[in-house]
Design an enzyme around this catalytic site. Structure first.
Site, PDB file in Angstrom:
ATOM      1  N   CYS A 195     -40.780   3.906  18.994  1.00 56.63           N
ATOM      2  CA  CYS A 195     -41.921   3.030  18.714  1.00 56.63           C
ATOM      3  C   CYS A 195     -42.607   2.627  20.026  1.00 56.63           C
ATOM      4  O   CYS A 195     -43.259   3.454  20.651  1.00 56.63           O
ATOM      5  CB  CYS A 195     -41.467   1.835  17.893  1.00 56.63           C
ATOM      6  SG  CYS A 195     -42.834   0.953  17.102  1.00 56.63           S
ATOM      7  N   HIS A 240     -38.920   4.486  13.525  1.00 58.68           N
ATOM      8  CA  HIS A 240     -37.603   3.921  13.834  1.00 58.68           C
ATOM      9  C   HIS A 240     -36.515   4.742  13.126  1.00 58.68           C
ATOM     10  O   HIS A 240     -36.086   4.394  12.020  1.00 58.68           O
ATOM     11  CB  HIS A 240     -37.528   2.462  13.374  1.00 58.68           C
ATOM     12  CG  HIS A 240     -38.317   1.520  14.215  1.00 58.68           C
ATOM     13  ND1 HIS A 240     -37.775   0.838  15.285  1.00 58.68           N
ATOM     14  CD2 HIS A 240     -39.619   1.149  14.166  1.00 58.68           C
ATOM     15  CE1 HIS A 240     -38.701   0.085  15.844  1.00 58.68           C
ATOM     16  NE2 HIS A 240     -39.842   0.253  15.180  1.00 58.68           N
ATOM     17  N   GLU A 281     -33.406   4.866  13.648  1.00 62.10           N
ATOM     18  CA  GLU A 281     -32.128   4.161  13.526  1.00 62.10           C
ATOM     19  C   GLU A 281     -31.934   3.541  12.151  1.00 62.10           C
ATOM     20  O   GLU A 281     -30.804   3.346  11.702  1.00 62.10           O
ATOM     21  CB  GLU A 281     -31.993   3.090  14.615  1.00 62.10           C
ATOM     22  CG  GLU A 281     -32.936   1.901  14.513  1.00 62.10           C
ATOM     23  CD  GLU A 281     -34.262   2.079  15.232  1.00 62.10           C
ATOM     24  OE1 GLU A 281     -34.880   1.067  15.599  1.00 62.10           O
ATOM     25  OE2 GLU A 281     -34.684   3.244  15.405  1.00 62.10           O
TER      26      GLU A 281
END
Length: 538
Positions: A378, A504, A506
Site C-alpha cells: 500500500c 494488503h 496479509e
C-alpha cells in the site's frame, strides 16, 4: 435454529477473548458444524477505520470493504472463513441505526430507550449473523463492568430468555494473576468478575482462566466452588508457545465436548488433522534456521498495529521450514538505518499521514541498492515509486500529492473518485478488487494465475502518466486493475526480489494456506541469507 455462544471478558482487557473465541470455533468446525463468529465493539465509532493503530491495533479489512477490529483477522485465520460487515458490530452502528429510525418516526411515538430499543437492535444483528449456520460465536469486547459494554451484555442475557437454555451458553474469560511475593495464583479477581457478570443477569457456563502457569487442581476446585460451575468447566489457559496451539490446549480439556453437551449437539465428524499437522510444523520451524525480516514503519510501539502482517510472515516461514525473526524498525528514529543492517528481507507496510515518509523512502532505497528482498505494501509501494522517481529517474522533487500537493512530479496522486470527499470514514477504495497479472512476470509466477482478487484500503494511486518512464528504467507494472485502469503491482527488473503492491495481501493469508506473496518473499529471504553467508565465508 442456530445456537449461540457468548464470550465475555473480566478483570483486564487484552486477555485473549478473540483467540479463545476463534479457537472454540476451530474446534466446533472440526466436528463438522457450520460456524459463524462476530465481534461486538462497545466504542461509539461506527467502525475502526478512523482509529489510530497505536490505540486499537490494526484495522482489518474484509472482502466487502468493512473496516473492522483486528479480532476478525483471528477469526478468518483460525476458521478459514471470509468475514464481512455482518461480523463486526459497534455501539456506534447500533446507536446510529436507532436514532435514524427515531427520526423517521418508526417507533410510533414511543420513548426510545436502551431497553428495549437498543438491545432489540443488537439482538436483530445477532440473529442475522446466525442465519444458515449451526453455531454463532459472539465475542463482546471490553471488560465486564464497563459502562460501554452493558447494552451488549444485556442483549446477550435476553437471548437466553428469548430462546432456551440449550440454545445459548456463556463463556467467561478471566485472569488468575500470579503474585511473585507470595508465589501463588490468586482466584479473587476471577470471583469478583463472575459476581459482576451475575449482577448483570448472566451465569457463565464455562470459565476460561488465563494465567502465567497451569492451574493446580485445588485452584480449579476453588474457582468452581465460588463461581458455581462444574470443576471440568474451569478451563486452564496458561501462556503457550503460540496462539495457534490454543485450540489444542482447549481440546485436551474437553471444552468442545462440554459446549456440545450444553447445546445438545452431536458431532458430525472429527477432522482436526490439518490443524495438528500445522502446529507440529510450527514447532519444527521454531528449531530451524532463522531469517530476519524488518518491518519498517511508524506504528512499531504497538505490535498489534501489524498483526496480520506478522502472522502472514509466520505462515510463509513455516511453509518454507524456517523461523522468522521479525524486527520492528521505527522509521522516525534517528538511527533507524543501523537497524537495517543484517536483515535478510525488508517490508515497508501501509500507513497514513506524512510522519515517517522520508524514513520509509530511505528504507526502500536501502533495499533497492543493497539488493535485499523487498515488499512494499500500500503506502510502502507508493514510497517505492517515489524513491525510484527521485533516485533512478532523476526527478528529485517527485512525491505524492498526499504529502506535497504542489510537487512538480506527482508520481502518486489522489484517485478521481476520492476528489472532493470530506468524510474520512469508509470512503476509501475498500475491499476486494480484481487484478490482472502480466504474463511472464514475477507476480505471475508467484500467484500462478492470470487474475487475482486482493483487499484494498487507500485513497492514492500510482500516477499512470509516468508509467513509460518507469518501465524504461526497469520498474515494471506487472499487475493492473483493468476495470479502473489502475496499476496494482510493480516489480524491479534485475533485483533478486523487489515487489510493491497497492493492496494488503496479509489480510488473506491463513495458517493452512499461506499467501503466495509471503511464501515467495520468505523463500527470497532464505536465498539472500545463504548468499550473504557464502560471501562472508570467502
Amino acid at each position: 435454529m442456530a445456537k449461540y455462544i457468548f464470550v465475555t471478558g473480566g478483570v483486564v482487557s487484552s486477555l485473549g477473548k478473540g483467540i479463545t473465541a476463534a479457537s472454540v470455533g476451530r474446534l466446533l468446525k472440526a466436528h463438522g458444524l457450520s460456524v459463524n463468529i462476530i465481534k461486538c465493539d462497545p466504542y461509539l465509532n461506527v467502525d475502526a477505520g478512523t482509529m489510530a493503530p497505536l490505540q486499537h491495533g490494526e484495522v482489518f479489512v474484509t472482502d466487502d470493504g468493512a473496516e473492522t477490529d483486528l479480532d476478525l483477522g483471528y477469526y478468518e485465520r483460525f476458521l478459514g472463513i471470509d468475514t464481512g460487515r455482518v461480523n463486526n458490530i459497534t455501539a456506534g452502528q447500533i446507536y446510529q441505526a436507532v436514532i435514524t429510525k427515531e427520526r423517521q418516526g418508526r417507533y410510533l411515538g414511543q420513548t426510545v430507550q436502551v431497553i428495549p430499543h437498543v438491545t432489540d437492535e443488537i439482538k436483530k444483528r445477532f440473529l442475522k449473523a446466525g442465519e444458515g449456520c449451526d453455531i454463532t460465536i459472539i465475542e463482546i469486547g471490553g471488560t465486564v463492568g464497563d459502562i460501554e459494554s452493558l447494552p451488549f451484555l444485556e442483549a446477550a442475557r435476553q437471548m437466553r430468555r428469548d430462546r432456551t437454555k440449550n440454545d445459548t451458553i456463556y463463556i467467561h474469560v478471566t485472569l488468575v494473576p500470579y503474585l511473585l511475593s507470595s508465589d501463588e495464583l490468586k482466584t479473587k479477581p476471577t470471583q469478583h468478575s463472575v459476581n459482576k457478570l451475575r449482577e448483570i443477569g448472566i451465569d457463565p457456563d464455562i470459565i476460561v482462566c488465563r494465567a502465567d502457569k497451569p492451574l493446580a487442581r485445588d485452584i480449579k476446585n476453588k474457582i468452581a466452588l465460588f463461581t458455581s460451575v462444574p470443576e471440568e468447566a474451569v478451563i486452564d489457559a496458561p501462556n503457550t508457545f503460540s496462539i495457534y496451539n490454543v485450540p489444542n490446549m482447549l481440546k485436551k480439556q474437553g471444552i468442545d465436548e462440554q459446549i456440545m453437551m450444553l447445546l445438545r449437539l452431536r458431532s458430525k465428524k472429527w477432522d482436526f488433522e490439518e490443524w495438528t499437522f500445522f502446529v507440529e510444523r510450527l514447532k519444527t520451524s521454531m528449531k530451524a534456521e532463522t531469517v530476519r525480516v524488518a518491518i519498517a514503519g511508524k506504528y512499531t510501539r504497538l505490535k498489534d498495529s501489524y498483526k496480520s502482517l506478522s502472522d502472514a510472515i509466520l505462515h510463509g516461514a513455516i511453509a518454507n521450514g524456517v523461523q522468522a525473526e521479525i524486527c520492528f524498525v521505527n522509521v522516525e528514529a534517528a538511527d533507524f538505518r543501523s537497524s537495517l543492517a543484517g536483515m535478510d528481507a525488508i517490508i515497508v507496510p501501509g500507513g497514513f499521514g506524512d510522519r515517517g515518509i522520508e524514513g520509509k523512502i530511505e528504507v526502500v532505497r536501502f533495499a533497492r541498492e543493497k539488493a535485499i528482498p523487498f515488499l512494499g505494501i500500500c503506502l510502502g509501494m507508493q514510497c517505492a515509486v517515489i524513491e525510484f522517481a527521485r533516485n533512478a529517474l532523476g526527478l528529485a522533487k517527485a512525491h505524492s500529492t498526499e504529502f506535497s500537493p504542489k510537487t512538480p512530479h506527482p508520481v502518486v496522486g489522489l484517485m478521481s473518485a476520492q476528489k472532493g470527499v470530506n468524510e474520512k470514514g469508509g470512503t476509501m477504495r475498500l475491499g476486494a478488487y480484481q487484478c490482472t497479472l502480466k504474463a511472464g512476470s514475477l507476480a505471475g509466477r508467484i500467484y500462478a494465475k492470470k487474475v487475482i482478487s486482493e483487499r484494498h484500503r487507500h485513497r492514492y494511486e500510482f500516477n499512470s502518466k509516468y508509467l513509460a518512464r518507469y518501465a524504461n528504467k526497469g520498474l515494471d507494472v506487472s499487475g493492473r486493475n483493468i476495470a479502473l485502469g489502475l496499476p496494482e503491482i510493480v516489480e524491479l527488473k534485475g533485483h533478486p526480489w523487489f515487489v510493491g503492491v497497492q493492496f494488503h495481501p496479509e489480510f488473506k493469508s491463513r495458517p493452512l494456506m499461506p499467501h503466495p506473496l509471503f511464501f515467495s518473499f520468505i523463500a527470497a529471504a532464505i536465498k539472500n541469507r545463504k548468499s550473504q553467508m557464502v560471501t562472508s565465508n570467502q
